[in-house]
Scaffold this active site. Structure first.
Site, PDB file in Angstrom:
ATOM      1  N   ARG A 235      30.975 -14.457  30.705  1.00 43.29           N
ATOM      2  CA  ARG A 235      30.951 -13.087  30.208  1.00 43.29           C
ATOM      3  C   ARG A 235      32.323 -12.464  30.406  1.00 43.29           C
ATOM      4  O   ARG A 235      32.943 -12.611  31.472  1.00 43.29           O
ATOM      5  CB  ARG A 235      29.890 -12.247  30.946  1.00 43.29           C
ATOM      6  CG  ARG A 235      28.457 -12.618  30.575  1.00 43.29           C
ATOM      7  CD  ARG A 235      28.146 -12.257  29.126  1.00 43.29           C
ATOM      8  NE  ARG A 235      26.791 -12.619  28.741  1.00 43.29           N
ATOM      9  CZ  ARG A 235      26.444 -13.763  28.155  1.00 43.29           C
ATOM     10  NH1 ARG A 235      27.373 -14.679  27.925  1.00 43.29           N
ATOM     11  NH2 ARG A 235      25.196 -13.991  27.798  1.00 43.29           N
ATOM     12  N   GLU A 264      33.164  -7.896  20.529  1.00 50.18           N
ATOM     13  CA  GLU A 264      32.960  -9.028  19.639  1.00 50.18           C
ATOM     14  C   GLU A 264      32.285  -8.561  18.356  1.00 50.18           C
ATOM     15  O   GLU A 264      31.346  -7.764  18.423  1.00 50.18           O
ATOM     16  CB  GLU A 264      32.089 -10.104  20.311  1.00 50.18           C
ATOM     17  CG  GLU A 264      32.746 -10.733  21.526  1.00 50.18           C
ATOM     18  CD  GLU A 264      31.916 -11.836  22.154  1.00 50.18           C
ATOM     19  OE1 GLU A 264      30.883 -12.226  21.549  1.00 50.18           O
ATOM     20  OE2 GLU A 264      32.272 -12.315  23.245  1.00 50.18           O
ATOM     21  N   HIS A 283      33.327 -17.116  20.654  1.00 50.35           N
ATOM     22  CA  HIS A 283      32.039 -17.211  21.341  1.00 50.35           C
ATOM     23  C   HIS A 283      31.213 -18.368  20.783  1.00 50.35           C
ATOM     24  O   HIS A 283      30.087 -18.204  20.309  1.00 50.35           O
ATOM     25  CB  HIS A 283      31.256 -15.902  21.240  1.00 50.35           C
ATOM     26  CG  HIS A 283      30.321 -15.703  22.407  1.00 50.35           C
ATOM     27  ND1 HIS A 283      30.018 -14.469  22.919  1.00 50.35           N
ATOM     28  CD2 HIS A 283      29.634 -16.596  23.162  1.00 50.35           C
ATOM     29  CE1 HIS A 283      29.184 -14.594  23.937  1.00 50.35           C
ATOM     30  NE2 HIS A 283      28.933 -15.897  24.102  1.00 50.35           N
TER      31      HIS A 283
END
Length: 316
Positions: A235, A264, A283
Site C-alpha cells: 500500500r 490511482e 498496480h
C-alpha cells in the site's frame, strides 16, 4: 435489476465469468475509472448490485447515501478499507467479498526486485534505441540482505524466494516474534531501523492502518543504505511519498520499485512516472488471469447466492 462492475481496466470481467446466468439482471462492466463521487453516483444510479475492485473506488457514507437502490456491494478480496461498512449496514447494503490468490503480488515483487537489480528498463530501452551495449552493472542478490517488512502470508513467500536466491533474509513487523521468524527460516530484526540499516533490498508487506500509515518517512529512509532498493507492492500509504521522492532525487537510496500510489491511476505528469531510479508499474500485483478469474467467478457466485437468499461472504 441492474449490476455494475467497476474498474475492469483490462476488460475481462464479463469473459472470466458467465454473468448470463443472472436472468433478469442487466450487467454492465466499466473499464474507465470514475474519478469523483459525482461520476460514481451517476454511473451507479439505479443499480441494485455493484462489483468493486478492491480499494479502487471508495464507498464512503456520502456516496452510499446517494445510492438508494443499492442492495449488494461485492468487493474483490475479503478486506476493503475504502468501504464504510458501518454506513453500508445503516443503509441496509450487504457487503461481501471474494478470495484472492497469494502468489501474484509475490511474483510481481520479485519482478520489480530483479528489474531494479539488473537495470532492466534502461538496458531494454538502450537495446530498442540502438544505444550503448551494456551500459550498467547489476547488483548481486546472492549474498545480499533482504529486509522483509511484514512477515504475513505474502511476506513469508517473498522471504522464501529470497532464501532460494541465496540472500540473508531479515524480517520485522510490530508484533513479530523470534519463533515466527524462525519458523519462516529468517532472522528477526529488533527494530525497523535495524533492518533498514543493513538491507540491500527492502520489501513492504504490511496492512495499511493508522499505526502503519507513513511507517517509512524521512527518518526511516535516511537509515537505508545508498545502494539499497525499496520495493512496495503493498500500500502506498506505508511510505511518505514526498520523502521517498526526495531520497531518490538526492541519491540517498539507489532505487524504488513501486506498484502502488497515493492516487490511482497515477496522473500523467506525476514525477514518479519518469523519475530516474524508479521502476513503476500500474498496480499489477493482483492482475493475473488466475486471480481475476477467481475474483469474478466468486463475485458472480456471491450475487447468485444473495439472490437465492443463501449465505454470502459478508465483510465485517
Amino acid at each position: 435489476m441492474r449490476c455494475v462492475i467497476l474498474d475492469d481496466y483490462p476488460g475481462v470481467a464479463t469473459s472470466y465469468a458467465d454473468w448470463s446466468v443472472l436472468e433478469g439482471l442487466e450487467t454492465q462492466a466499466l473499464r474507465e475509472h470514475l474519478g469523483d463521487e459525482d461520476a460514481v453516483a451517476a454511473a451507479l444510479s439505479g443499480a441494485e448490485v455493484v462489483v468493486a475492485m478492491r480499494e479502487r473506488t471508495p464507498f464512503p457514507a456520502s456516496l452510499l447515501q446517494r445510492l438508494p437502490d443499492l442492495r449488494l456491494l461485492v468487493t474483490t478480496g475479503m478486506r476493503n478499507a475504502s468501504i464504510d461498512l458501518d454506513a453500508a449496514r445503516a443503509a441496509d447494503v450487504v457487503v461481501c467479498g471474494t478470495s484472492s490468490l497469494p502468489t501474484p503480488p509475490v511474483e510481481l515483487t520479485w519482478a520489480l526486485v530483479l528489474g531494479l537489480a539488473r537495470h532492466l528498463v534502461p538496458e531494454v530501452d538502450a537495446m530498442r534505441r540502438g544505444g550503448p551495449w551494456q551500459s550498467t552493472v547489476g547488483a548481486d542478490l546472492a549474498g545480499a540482505t533482504l529486509g522483509v517488512v511484514g512477515l504475513g502470508k505474502l511476506g513469508t513467500r517473498v522471504a522464501a524466494v529470497g532464501t532460494a536466491f541465496g540472500m540473508d533474509v531479515l524480517a520485522w513487523s510490530p508484533h513479530l516474534t523470534d519463533e515466527r521468524a524462525s519458523a519462516a527460516g529468517v532472522r528477526r530484526a529488533g527494530a525497523l531501523t535495524d533492518l533498514l540499516a543493513v538491507a540491500d533490498v527492502v520489501s513492504l508487506h504490511l496492512v495499511l492502518s493508522e499505526s502503519t500509515r507513513g511507517l517509512l518517512g524521512e527518518r526511516e529512509l535516511a537509515a537505508m543504505r545508498p545502494s539499497a532498493f525499496l520495493v512496495n507492492t503493498s500500500r502506498a500509504g506505508l511510505v511518505d511519498t514526498d520523502a521517498l521522492a526526495t531520497a531518490l532525487q538526492q541519491g540517498r537510496i539507489a532505487g524504488a520499485g513501486l506498484d502502488v500510489f497515493d492516487e490511482e491511476p497515477l496522473p500523467a505528469g506525476h514525477p514518479l512516472r519518469t523519475m530516474p531510479g524508479v521502476l513503476a508499474t500500474p498496480h499489477l500485483g493482483y492482475v493475473t488471469e488466475g486471480n481475476l478469474r477467481t475474483h469474478y467467478t466468486e463475485a458472480l457466485a456471491d450475487v447468485v447466492a444473495w439472490r437465492s437468499g443463501e449465505p454470502v461472504r459478508v465483510l465485517t
